[in-house]
Write a protein that holds these residues in place. Structure first.
Motif, PDB file in Angstrom:
ATOM      1  N   SER A 166     -39.044  -0.143   7.227  1.00  0.00           N
ATOM      2  CA  SER A 166     -37.530   0.076   7.136  1.00  0.00           C
ATOM      3  C   SER A 166     -37.447   0.961   5.988  1.00  0.00           C
ATOM      4  O   SER A 166     -38.340   1.010   4.898  1.00  0.00           O
ATOM      5  N   GLY A 167     -36.380   2.013   5.799  1.00  0.00           N
ATOM      6  CA  GLY A 167     -36.163   2.638   4.746  1.00  0.00           C
ATOM      7  C   GLY A 167     -36.313   2.159   3.407  1.00  0.00           C
ATOM      8  O   GLY A 167     -36.499   2.515   2.335  1.00  0.00           O
ATOM      9  N   ALA A 168     -35.748   0.837   3.747  1.00  0.00           N
ATOM     10  CA  ALA A 168     -35.386  -0.257   2.406  1.00  0.00           C
ATOM     11  C   ALA A 168     -36.723  -0.477   1.914  1.00  0.00           C
ATOM     12  O   ALA A 168     -36.974  -0.980   0.608  1.00  0.00           O
ATOM     13  N   VAL A 189     -26.093  13.947   9.161  1.00  0.00           N
ATOM     14  CA  VAL A 189     -26.666  15.126   8.074  1.00  0.00           C
ATOM     15  C   VAL A 189     -28.042  14.617   7.921  1.00  0.00           C
ATOM     16  O   VAL A 189     -28.204  13.528   7.229  1.00  0.00           O
ATOM     17  N   ASP A 190     -29.021  15.486   7.831  1.00  0.00           N
ATOM     18  CA  ASP A 190     -30.261  15.250   7.544  1.00  0.00           C
ATOM     19  C   ASP A 190     -31.179  16.650   6.982  1.00  0.00           C
ATOM     20  O   ASP A 190     -30.393  17.596   7.405  1.00  0.00           O
ATOM     21  N   ARG A 191     -32.192  16.558   6.888  1.00  0.00           N
ATOM     22  CA  ARG A 191     -33.148  17.822   6.996  1.00  0.00           C
ATOM     23  C   ARG A 191     -34.269  17.760   7.913  1.00  0.00           C
ATOM     24  O   ARG A 191     -34.886  18.804   7.975  1.00  0.00           O
ATOM     25  N   ALA A 211     -26.420   6.465   4.790  1.00  0.00           N
ATOM     26  CA  ALA A 211     -27.606   5.838   5.236  1.00  0.00           C
ATOM     27  C   ALA A 211     -28.865   6.634   4.703  1.00  0.00           C
ATOM     28  O   ALA A 211     -29.704   6.696   5.621  1.00  0.00           O
ATOM     29  N   VAL A 212     -28.767   7.093   3.842  1.00  0.00           N
ATOM     30  CA  VAL A 212     -30.007   7.858   3.111  1.00  0.00           C
ATOM     31  C   VAL A 212     -31.261   7.159   2.487  1.00  0.00           C
ATOM     32  O   VAL A 212     -30.738   5.983   2.066  1.00  0.00           O
ATOM     33  N   GLY A 213     -32.394   7.235   2.747  1.00  0.00           N
ATOM     34  CA  GLY A 213     -33.360   6.668   1.953  1.00  0.00           C
ATOM     35  C   GLY A 213     -33.520   7.057   0.695  1.00  0.00           C
ATOM     36  O   GLY A 213     -32.919   8.297   0.324  1.00  0.00           O
ATOM     37  N   GLY A 272     -19.430  -1.411   0.326  1.00  0.00           N
ATOM     38  CA  GLY A 272     -20.954  -1.183   0.389  1.00  0.00           C
ATOM     39  C   GLY A 272     -21.565  -2.220   1.048  1.00  0.00           C
ATOM     40  O   GLY A 272     -20.747  -3.457   1.310  1.00  0.00           O
ATOM     41  N   ALA A 273     -22.806  -2.220   1.421  1.00  0.00           N
ATOM     42  CA  ALA A 273     -23.488  -3.423   2.081  1.00  0.00           C
ATOM     43  C   ALA A 273     -24.701  -3.204   2.003  1.00  0.00           C
ATOM     44  O   ALA A 273     -25.564  -2.114   2.144  1.00  0.00           O
ATOM     45  N   GLY A 274     -25.484  -4.332   1.478  1.00  0.00           N
ATOM     46  CA  GLY A 274     -27.113  -4.289   1.185  1.00  0.00           C
ATOM     47  C   GLY A 274     -27.702  -4.894   2.287  1.00  0.00           C
ATOM     48  O   GLY A 274     -29.187  -4.835   2.332  1.00  0.00           O
TER      49      GLY A 274
HETATM   50  N1  LIG Z   1     -27.337  -2.422   4.072  1.00  0.00           N
HETATM   51  C1  LIG Z   1     -28.007  -2.657   5.089  1.00  0.00           C
HETATM   52  O1  LIG Z   1     -27.821  -3.724   5.445  1.00  0.00           O
HETATM   53  C2  LIG Z   1     -29.352  -2.109   5.198  1.00  0.00           C
HETATM   54  C3  LIG Z   1     -30.331  -2.124   5.877  1.00  0.00           C
HETATM   55  C4  LIG Z   1     -31.430  -1.726   6.169  1.00  0.00           C
HETATM   56  C5  LIG Z   1     -31.519  -0.438   5.520  1.00  0.00           C
HETATM   57  N2  LIG Z   1     -30.701   0.022   4.540  1.00  0.00           N
HETATM   58  C6  LIG Z   1     -30.659   1.322   3.768  1.00  0.00           C
HETATM   59  O2  LIG Z   1     -30.421   2.238   4.636  1.00  0.00           O
HETATM   60  C7  LIG Z   1     -30.895   3.376   4.374  1.00  0.00           C
HETATM   61  C8  LIG Z   1     -31.641   4.206   5.773  1.00  0.00           C
HETATM   62  O3  LIG Z   1     -32.652   3.143   6.121  1.00  0.00           O
HETATM   63  P1  LIG Z   1     -33.624   4.015   7.212  1.00  0.00           P
HETATM   64  O4  LIG Z   1     -34.535   2.949   7.731  1.00  0.00           O
HETATM   65  O5  LIG Z   1     -33.009   4.786   8.181  1.00  0.00           O
HETATM   66  O6  LIG Z   1     -34.381   5.224   6.135  1.00  0.00           O
HETATM   67  P2  LIG Z   1     -35.273   6.382   6.598  1.00  0.00           P
HETATM   68  O7  LIG Z   1     -36.193   6.548   5.168  1.00  0.00           O
HETATM   69  O8  LIG Z   1     -36.304   6.318   7.515  1.00  0.00           O
HETATM   70  O9  LIG Z   1     -34.182   7.303   6.760  1.00  0.00           O
HETATM   71  C9  LIG Z   1     -33.590   7.923   5.486  1.00  0.00           C
HETATM   72  C10 LIG Z   1     -33.144   9.496   5.917  1.00  0.00           C
HETATM   73  O10 LIG Z   1     -32.105   9.896   4.972  1.00  0.00           O
HETATM   74  C11 LIG Z   1     -32.468  11.085   4.876  1.00  0.00           C
HETATM   75  N3  LIG Z   1     -31.964  11.871   3.497  1.00  0.00           N
HETATM   76  C12 LIG Z   1     -32.356  11.512   2.269  1.00  0.00           C
HETATM   77  N4  LIG Z   1     -31.662  12.152   1.364  1.00  0.00           N
HETATM   78  C13 LIG Z   1     -30.676  12.752   1.943  1.00  0.00           C
HETATM   79  C14 LIG Z   1     -29.379  13.561   1.680  1.00  0.00           C
HETATM   80  N5  LIG Z   1     -29.209  13.644   0.200  1.00  0.00           N
HETATM   81  N6  LIG Z   1     -28.566  13.932   2.591  1.00  0.00           N
HETATM   82  C15 LIG Z   1     -28.939  13.514   3.920  1.00  0.00           C
HETATM   83  N7  LIG Z   1     -29.959  12.871   4.486  1.00  0.00           N
HETATM   84  C16 LIG Z   1     -30.716  12.510   3.546  1.00  0.00           C
HETATM   85  C17 LIG Z   1     -34.033  11.473   5.025  1.00  0.00           C
HETATM   86  O11 LIG Z   1     -34.436  12.708   5.238  1.00  0.00           O
HETATM   87  C18 LIG Z   1     -34.387  10.184   6.100  1.00  0.00           C
HETATM   88  O12 LIG Z   1     -34.308  10.922   7.058  1.00  0.00           O
HETATM   89  C19 LIG Z   1     -32.074   3.054   3.491  1.00  0.00           C
HETATM   90  O13 LIG Z   1     -31.353   3.490   2.126  1.00  0.00           O
HETATM   91  C20 LIG Z   1     -32.061   1.529   3.238  1.00  0.00           C
HETATM   92  O14 LIG Z   1     -32.368   0.878   2.110  1.00  0.00           O
HETATM   93  C21 LIG Z   1     -29.530  -0.730   4.432  1.00  0.00           C
END
Ligand SMILES: NC(=O)c1ccc[n+]([C@@H]2O[C@H](COP(=O)([O-])OP(=O)(O)OC[C@H]3O[C@@H](n4cnc5c(N)ncnc54)[C@H](O)[C@@H]3O)[C@@H](O)[C@H]2O)c1
Ligand SMILES: [Zn+2]
Length: 382
Positions: free
Chosen positions: A38-40, A216-218, A261-263, A325-327
Motif C-alpha cells: 500500500s502507498g501508506a 491527476v498523476d504523472r 490520494a498521493v503517495g 481528512g482520513a488516515g
Molecule cells: N486514509 C486512508 O484510509 C488511507 C488508506 C490507505 C492509503 N492511504 C493513503 O493514500 C495514498 C495513496 O495510496 P496508494 O496505495 O494509492 O499509493 P501509491 O503510492 O500507489 O500511489 C500514489 C500516486 O500518487 C501520485 N502522486 C505523487 N505526487 C503527486 C502529485 N503531486 N500530484 C499527483 N499525483 C501524485 C504518484 O505518482 C502515485 O501514482 C497514500 O498517501 C496512502 O498513505 C490512506
C-alpha cells in the motif's frame, strides 16, 4: 512462520518469526491467502517512522481463512474466508457505535505516543508501529486479528481473492473519501494520485453519481488504467495546468470536490528525511486548494507528513472551503463493497499488477516503490 519484515531503510527480508496466538477472547487467527503493498507503507519502507523496529511485519491489506477463533467470537467460524479491514477498532466506543471506526478510541495500544503528536490517537492499523496499534501485518503466513467480529468480513463465494483483497483498505478508503467529500450527482471531482486508492476514489465518486471525475498523476500506465477501469478522465500534471484545466471542465467554477490520494514521495535529502517531509505532497495540497470551487470540499487521505508549512489557510477562509481528512478507512462500508463486488459493479483485480510468492516480498516492494514495470500493487501469496 514466515513473514516479510522491515529490516532497515529500503531493506525488507522474509524471516522466521513466532506464530501469532489468541491473546484475547475476541481475537481470531487468520491464515493469509493474499496480502498487498500500500502507498501508506512507503514512508515506513524508507525508514521515516522512528517507531518502526527491525523485524516488524508490514502489510495493511490482506485476506485469508479463519483457523482459530476466541470464545467470544460470534460471527466467524474456522474455515470462513474473510477479508480483514485495515483499521483495528473495538466496535463499542462512542465513534465505533456511530460507524466511524477509523476514529476508534481503543485501537491504538500506545496512545501515549500518539496523543502528543496528533491530539488524540485514531484506530489501530495492521502492519504499523505501536502508535497505530503495533499489530503485526498481513505479509505473513498467519495474523492475529483483534476484535474479529468487528474487523473481519466473510467474503461472498462469488468474489475471488484478488478482487476481495482490496475491500480491506483501498476500496473502503476510496468510498470514505467520496463520502467525506459529500460527492453528489452532477459533481465534478478531481483526484490527485492514480494509485489503487486514487483509482477506487474515482470509482466511488462515479458510483455516487459524479458527472465527471478527473484523475491527476504523472504515470501514464496508471492514468490509462484509471481511465479504462474507473471511467475517469486522466490528466498528466507535467503537461497540464491542473487548476485551469479543472475550471475549463467545470463550467469555470473549479472542481466541487478535490481528493488527495498521493503517495508520499521519497525524501529528496537527508534534511527532508530528518524533518519527516517529502517534497511533492504539499504542492499537490496547494494545487487542490486552488483548484477547488468556492464552498467546495478538499479531502486529504493520510500520507506521512505530519506538518505542512505555508498552508494557504486564507483560501480556506475566503473561499469557504471545507477541509476533511482520513488516515484509515471505516469498517461499516466493507460489506456493502463486497456486495457490489459480487454484483460486478466494483472490479478491483486489475490493481494487482504483480502477483508474487511471499518469499519475493523484497522484490515486490522495490517494484512498487519505484512504480517500475507498471506496478500498481504487488500482491503476495504465502
Ligand atoms: N486514509 C486512508 O484510509 C488511507 C488508506 C490507505 C492509503 N492511504 C493513503 O493514500 C495514498 C495513496 O495510496 P496508494 O496505495 O494509492 O499509493 P501509491 O503510492 O500507489 O500511489 C500514489 C500516486 O500518487 C501520485 N502522486 C505523487 N505526487 C503527486 C502529485 N503531486 N500530484 C499527483 N499525483 C501524485 C504518484 O505518482 C502515485 O501514482 C497514500 O498517501 C496512502 O498513505 C490512506
Ligand atoms: Zn471503538
Amino acid at each position: 512462520m514466515r513473514a516479510l519484515c522491515w529490516v532497515a531503510a529500503d531493506e525488507m527480508a522474509v524471516r522466521e518469526v513466532p506464530d501469532p496466538e489468541l491473546r484475547n477472547e475476541r481475537d481470531a487467527i487468520v491464515r493469509v491467502r493474499r496480502s498487498s503493498t500500500s502507498g501508506a507503507d512507503l514512508p515506513l519502507l524508507a525508514g521515516r517512522d522512528p517507531l518502526l523496529r527491525a523485524g516488524d511485519v508490514l502489510g495493511t491489506e490482506f485476506l485469508g481463512e479463519v483457523v482459530e477463533a476466541g470464545p467470544a467470537v460470534r460471527r466467524h467460524r474456522v474455515g470462513d474466508r474473510v477479508v480483514v479491514g485495515a483499521s483495528v477498532a473495538c466496535g463499542g466506543c462512542w465513534y465505533c457505535r456511530r460507524g466511524r471506526h477509523s476514529c476508534c478510541d481503543n485501537g491504538s495500544t500506545d496512545p501515549v505516543t500518539a496523543d502528543p503528536g496528533w491530539g488524540r490517537s485514531d484506530a489501530g492499523c495492521f502492519g504499523r508501529p505501536p502508535a497505530a496499534g503495533g499489530f503485526a501485518g498481513g505479509h505473513a503466513e498467519y495474523v492475529r486479528v483483534p476484535y474479529a467480529d468487528v474487523g473481519a468480513f466473510r467474503v461472498p463465494d462469488a468474489v475471488g481473492d484478488d478482487r476481495a483483497l482490496f475491500a480491506a483498505d483501498a476500496a473502503p478508503t476510496g468510498w470514505l473519501a467520496a463520502e467525506l467529500g459529500d460527492v453528489r450527482p452532477g459533481d465534478v471531482v478531481a483526484v490527485w494520485g492514480a494509485g489503487a486508492v486514487g483509482q477506487l476514489t474515482a470509482r466511488a465518486a462515479l458510483m455516487r453519481g459524479a458527472d465527471r471525475v478527473v484523475v491527476v498523476d504523472r504515470h501514464e500506465e496508471r492514468l490509462r488504467m484509471a481511465e479504462r477501469h474507473s471511467g475517469a478522465e486522466p490528466l498528466d500534471y507535467r503537461r497540464t495546468d491542473i487548476p485551469s484545466e479543472l475550471r475549463d471542465r467545470s463550467g469555470g467554477r473549479g472542481a466541487d470536490v478535490c481528493v488527495l490520494a498521493v503517495g508520499a514521495p521519497p525524501a529528496r535529502s537527508v534534511t527532508e528525511r530528518l524533518a519527516g517531509r517529502g517534497a511533492d505532497r504539499p504542492d499537490a495540497l496547494h494545487e487542490a486548494v486552488h483548484a477547488c470551487r468556492k464552498d467546495g470540499v478538499v479531502v486529504v487521505l493520510g500520507g506521512a507528513e505530519a506538518f505542512v508549512d505555508a498552508f494557504p489557510l486564507g483560501a480556506v477562509t475566503d473561499r469557504r472551503l471545507t477541509l476533511r481528512g482520513a488516515g484509515r478507512p471505516d469498517l461499516r462500508d466493507v460489506p456493502m463493497l463486497l456486495h457490489r463486488m459480487a454484483r460486478d459493479e466494483l472490479r478491483t483485480e486489475h490493481l494487482a499488477t504483480h502477483q508474487l510468492p511471499l518469499e519475493d516480498g523484497p522484490k515486490g516492494y522495490a517494484l512498487f516503490r519505484d512504480r517500475a514495470d507498471g506496478c500498481v500493487r504487488a500482491v503476495f501469496t504465502p
